[in-house]
Scaffold this motif. Structure first.
Motif, short mmCIF file in Angstrom:
data_model
loop_
_atom_site.label_atom_id
_atom_site.label_comp_id
_atom_site.label_asym_id
_atom_site.label_seq_id
_atom_site.Cartn_x
_atom_site.Cartn_y
_atom_site.Cartn_z
N TYR A 126 -3.83 16.43 2.00
CA TYR A 126 -2.75 15.48 1.72
C TYR A 126 -1.71 15.48 2.85
O TYR A 126 -1.20 14.42 3.24
N ALA A 138 -5.41 -1.63 2.93
CA ALA A 138 -5.57 -1.20 4.31
C ALA A 138 -6.77 -1.91 4.96
O ALA A 138 -6.71 -2.32 6.12
N LEU A 144 -1.33 8.60 8.10
CA LEU A 144 -0.90 7.33 7.53
C LEU A 144 0.45 6.90 8.07
O LEU A 144 0.63 5.74 8.49
N TYR A 198 -5.27 6.68 4.09
CA TYR A 198 -5.46 6.48 2.65
C TYR A 198 -6.79 7.08 2.18
O TYR A 198 -6.88 7.62 1.08
N ILE A 231 -4.83 4.75 -5.70
CA ILE A 231 -5.07 4.92 -4.27
C ILE A 231 -6.20 4.01 -3.79
O ILE A 231 -6.26 3.63 -2.61
N PHE A 238 -6.74 10.73 1.18
CA PHE A 238 -6.15 11.07 -0.11
C PHE A 238 -7.20 11.14 -1.22
O PHE A 238 -6.90 11.57 -2.33
N ASN A 290 1.43 3.54 10.27
CA ASN A 290 2.44 2.57 9.87
C ASN A 290 3.53 2.41 10.93
O ASN A 290 4.00 1.31 11.21
N ALA A 332 0.83 -1.21 0.00
CA ALA A 332 0.00 0.00 0.00
C ALA A 332 0.86 1.26 0.00
O ALA A 332 0.58 2.23 -0.72
N SER A 366 -4.66 0.95 -2.47
CA SER A 366 -4.09 1.16 -1.15
C SER A 366 -5.17 1.08 -0.07
O SER A 366 -4.96 0.50 1.00
N ILE A 367 -6.33 1.66 -0.35
CA ILE A 367 -7.45 1.58 0.59
C ILE A 367 -7.89 0.14 0.76
O ILE A 367 -8.17 -0.32 1.88
N THR A 377 -4.18 3.78 9.38
CA THR A 377 -3.75 3.54 8.01
C THR A 377 -4.92 3.67 7.03
O THR A 377 -4.81 4.33 5.99
N LEU A 411 1.19 4.17 -2.97
CA LEU A 411 1.03 5.59 -2.69
C LEU A 411 2.22 6.40 -3.23
O LEU A 411 2.05 7.46 -3.84
#
Length: 396
Positions: free
Chosen positions: A313, A383, A320, A302, A376, A305, A324, A234, A379-380, A298, A238
């Motif tokens: 952002y 997550a 984010l 995401y 993105i 974004f 992590n 992820a 990535s979601i 996390t 990004l």
């Protein structure tokens, strides 16, 4: 009152942790030194960007088989030996890079010969440096004791963050003096640290490494490895997506896109380090709470974004990165609790999962382009998968 010997005994683990952290931070610096120098190397040599990308990938791919191997060796022979080999590999690679590129610029060797030599050095890098972080984590745990496992893992992670923050700044300054200076600096620093490493007393293991088949060990911690894989995949997606995301903000000009990529990455590194030092190291949450909190932050990060605004952002990257930073040491510590005699091997397996995750990010980017889906979104999705795996693991 404490006598001098007692004070020295209390200070020794802290000093050793600082030194181990210095070993690990050199990896972060070396990675950034190569990236910062890359544009200039493309311009000043006959080696194009595609070839440089392949050379860099060779070393990264070799982390997959070699990291677990060095983890086993750390359990068997002790982490100091593995760290020394990793530092020596780092020194040979970066000093060799500087010498080969200089020889190419002076027309002492052909472009083909230089590519073959650089490829050989990247193979050496992948086969030796891959053990540096797992062995450093193992050494840190030996230094402070298994009851402080989370603190030890976080110390090494924080050191990597320091290298990634300071690396670009110092590399940019050195590149302006000479494009080969970052390589020479990393190589000479690694040689110096090898000497310091060998001077450190080896901590004998009080428990022999438990003989366990790799398949059985992998099966018992597969969920934690999968969580780490999803986390790195992820993050990789990004990073690839930052420029397209910034292009979606109308008030930014093309000249500002590159600047804001740097601002966001620096903000991410600072947020990561701050969380590691002031949340994880302070033990504000239990390991289970850290897993839950990290997974939740996390997903929220995401999700933010999706709002195309530069202020959002910045908030997103902070949320984010904090998630992590909380999550990574938590699932590493949880995995190590299952097999306390195989700390190095487990660290190596998790490092392999991280490497696979970053490699998977490239495939996901290709898939998103083929499906015409915003990266993105993947990535979601990753997550969300991390949250499911986390709650599933906490229930068992």
């Amino acid at each position: 009152m404490l006598d001098t010997r007692t004070i020295q005994a209390q200070q020794r683990p802290t000093r050793t942790l600082w030194l181990i952290g210095t070993f690990a931070s050199l990896i972060g610096f070396g990675q950034n030194a190569l990236l910062v120098s890359l544009p200039i190397l493309v311009m000043t040599t006959d080696i194009d960007l595609g070839t440089w990308s392949i050379l860099i990938a060779i070393g990264s791919v070799l982390f997959l088989p070699s990291a677990p191997f060095w983890g086993k060796q750390s359990d068997k022979s002790g982490p100091r030996k593995v760290v020394s080999i990793g530092l020596l590999g780092l020194a040979v690679t970066f000093i060799g890079f500087a010498l080969i590129i200089h020889a190419l610029e002076q027309n002492w060797i052909s472009t083909t010969t230089s590519i073959l030599l650089l490829g050989t050095l990247r193979i050496i890098y992948g086969l030796t440096v891959s053990g540096l972080v797992p062995a450093s984590q193992h050494w840190a745990i030996q230094t402070v004791g298994k009851e402080n496992r989370l603190s030890a893992i976080t110390s090494v992670s924080a050191a990597l963050s320091v290298g990634r923050i300071g690396g670009p700044l110092l590399s940019v300054a050195l590149v302006k003096l000479n494009p080969l200076l970052p390589f020479a600096f990393v190589g000479s620093s690694a040689l110096f640290l090898v000497t310091l490493c060998l001077l450190q007393p080896s901590i004998p293991s009080t428990v022999s490494p438990k003989k366990i088949k790799s398949r059985a060990l992998l099966g018992s911690i597969k969920n934690y490895i999968t969580i780490g894989l999803c986390l790195c995949a992820a993050v990789g997606v990004l990073h690839y997506s930052l420029t397209p995301l910034l292009q979606s903000i109308p008030e930014l000009t093309p000249e500002q896109w590159s600047d804001w990529v740097g601002y966001l990455l620096t903000t991410s590194a600072v947020a990561t380090l701050s969380t590691q030092l002031f949340v994880v190291k302070k033990k504000l949450f239990s390991v289970n709470q850290m897993l839950t909190l990290g997974a939740s932050l996390t997903l929220v990060g995401y999700g933010l974004f999706l709002v195309h605004n530069i202020a959002t952002y910045l908030i997103a990257i902070i949320v984010l990165s904090s998630g992590n930073a909380v999550m990574a040491p938590a699932y590493t510590a949880k995995a190590m609790q299952h097999h306390s005699e195989n700390q190095g091997q487990i660290s190596g397996l998790i490092a392999t999962g991280h490497t696979i995750g970053f490699g998977l990010a490239g495939l996901i980017m290709s898939l998103s382009a083929y499906l015409d889906v915003a990266p993105i979104g993947f990535s979601i999705l990753l997550a969300g998968l991390m949250i499911l795996l986390t709650f599933r693991q906490l229930k068992t």
